[in-house]
Design a protein around this motif. Structure first.
Motif, PDB file in Angstrom:
ATOM      1  N   ALA A 116     -52.450 -76.205  63.030  1.00 55.85           N
ATOM      2  CA  ALA A 116     -51.717 -77.167  64.168  1.00 55.85           C
ATOM      3  C   ALA A 116     -51.023 -76.187  65.002  1.00 55.85           C
ATOM      4  O   ALA A 116     -51.130 -76.041  66.155  1.00 55.85           O
ATOM      5  N   PHE A 117     -50.178 -75.225  64.627  1.00 56.80           N
ATOM      6  CA  PHE A 117     -49.535 -74.241  65.420  1.00 56.80           C
ATOM      7  C   PHE A 117     -50.206 -73.312  66.027  1.00 56.80           C
ATOM      8  O   PHE A 117     -50.075 -72.920  67.012  1.00 56.80           O
ATOM      9  N   GLY A 118     -51.362 -72.819  65.166  1.00 58.12           N
ATOM     10  CA  GLY A 118     -52.312 -71.830  65.753  1.00 58.12           C
ATOM     11  C   GLY A 118     -53.067 -72.432  67.073  1.00 58.12           C
ATOM     12  O   GLY A 118     -53.070 -71.821  68.142  1.00 58.12           O
ATOM     13  N   ALA A 119     -53.349 -73.639  67.025  1.00 63.01           N
ATOM     14  CA  ALA A 119     -54.076 -74.273  68.046  1.00 63.01           C
ATOM     15  C   ALA A 119     -53.225 -74.568  69.253  1.00 63.01           C
ATOM     16  O   ALA A 119     -53.614 -74.457  70.327  1.00 63.01           O
ATOM     17  N   THR A 120     -51.854 -74.876  68.955  1.00 64.64           N
ATOM     18  CA  THR A 120     -50.638 -74.931  69.847  1.00 64.64           C
ATOM     19  C   THR A 120     -50.747 -73.691  70.754  1.00 64.64           C
ATOM     20  O   THR A 120     -50.554 -73.622  71.937  1.00 64.64           O
ATOM     21  N   ALA A 121     -50.679 -72.415  70.043  1.00 72.37           N
ATOM     22  CA  ALA A 121     -50.474 -71.317  70.707  1.00 72.37           C
ATOM     23  C   ALA A 121     -51.721 -70.864  71.591  1.00 72.37           C
ATOM     24  O   ALA A 121     -51.760 -70.366  72.575  1.00 72.37           O
ATOM     25  N   ALA A 122     -52.770 -71.189  71.025  1.00 71.18           N
ATOM     26  CA  ALA A 122     -54.138 -71.151  71.680  1.00 71.18           C
ATOM     27  C   ALA A 122     -54.349 -71.844  73.075  1.00 71.18           C
ATOM     28  O   ALA A 122     -54.646 -71.348  74.188  1.00 71.18           O
TER      29      ALA A 122
END
Length: 291
Positions: free
Chosen positions: A262-268
């Protein structure tokens, strides 16, 4: 007259047939680009539920956490700072080379252009591996500098920000050179000759004639180099080691090491939106200047 009309009718294809021809390509783009991006954006609107899991329910907490935490903002700023340094170095180094290739009449021109684009024919991994014996503490550059007494100890040229900049400039310089060369070739040499005949020096001619007319190529090179530099992963990972943290390496950590999808997708998504916004802003400013 009738023959020309018949020929145009034979070569004119109905709109529905054109749509059928474009349909496979559109489906391919939807499957390999739009659909994964939609899934990525959807994951960014959920909270993490543990290793590789996401909670149900939409929320903006991930975006709030990212944009209000100085650590994440520092990673983002470092990423864009890296892109700015790389694109500036490519412009400074690439403009003289592009001008020479655009104006030269030597028979070696084709060979020189091939040498310019040759780095693009090599994968990122092999290209970065080639830099390690050159930039390392016992590499070629430090051996020469130590041998002639310029430095007293080896320079740190790899495993840091400097090594990443060197690797990215080497990899992305051809994009800047080719973009500038294509535009400079369309600038009439008579304009430079007229400027010099009117008393302007080389620097004034460059600033008043060449630079404004070559701005479209400079902008195209900027967009290519900057967007690729801020999204680069292999070069920061190999030449920066674990000491250089940019958005691409941070996103990889979230997906592979931490398993916080979830947070990796947010950063991307944040990186994608900001890079797209900067690209649109650059195009808008360029169109206003040309107008």
């Amino acid at each position: 007259m009738h023959r020309a009309t018949d020929a145009r009718q034979r070569w004119t294809m109905p709109v529905d047939r054109w749509a059928l021809l474009l349909l496979p390509g559109l489906l391919f783009l939807v499957l390999v680009f739009l659909l994964p991006m939609a899934i990525l954006a959807s994951n960014s609107l959920h909270l993490s539920a543990g290793l590789g899991q996401i909670k149900e329910g939409l929320t903006l907490e991930n975006y709030v956490a990212f944009l209000t935490d100085f650590f994440y903002l520092e990673v983002l700023l470092d990423t864009f700072y890296l892109g700015f340094i790389v694109v500036t170095m490519c412009a400074i180094i690439g403009y003289p080379v592009a001008y020479f290739l655009a104006r030269t009449t030597t028979g070696w021109r084709s060979t020189l252009i091939f040498l310019v684009v040759a780095p693009l024919l090599i994968t990122n991994v092999i290209r970065n591996l080639g830099w390690l014996p050159i930039l390392s503490d016992s590499g070629l550059i430090n051996t020469v500098l130590l041998g002639i007494g310029v430095v007293g100890e080896p320079l740190k040229l790899v495993g840091n920000f400097t090594g990443v900049v060197i690797g990215l400039v080497h990899a992305l310089l051809p994009f800047m050179i080719i973009s500038l060369m294509a535009v400079i070739q369309r600038i009439e040499p008579e304009l430079e000759e007229a400027s010099i005949n009117l008393g302007a020096g080389p620097l004034v001619t460059f600033w008043r004639i060449l630079l404004p007319l070559s701005r479209p190529g400079l902008l195209a090179g900027y967009l290519f180099v900057f967007t690729i530099a801020i999204s680069a992963f292999v070069t920061p990972g190999m030449l920066g080691g674990k000491r250089v943290l940019v958005m691409a390496t941070y996103i990889e950590q979230q997906f592979r090491a931490v398993l916080n999808y979830a947070f990796g997708a947010t950063a991307a998504v944040i990186l994608l939106v900001l890079s797209a916004a900067l690209t649109l802003l650059a195009l808008r400013l360029s169109s206003r200047q040309e107008g």
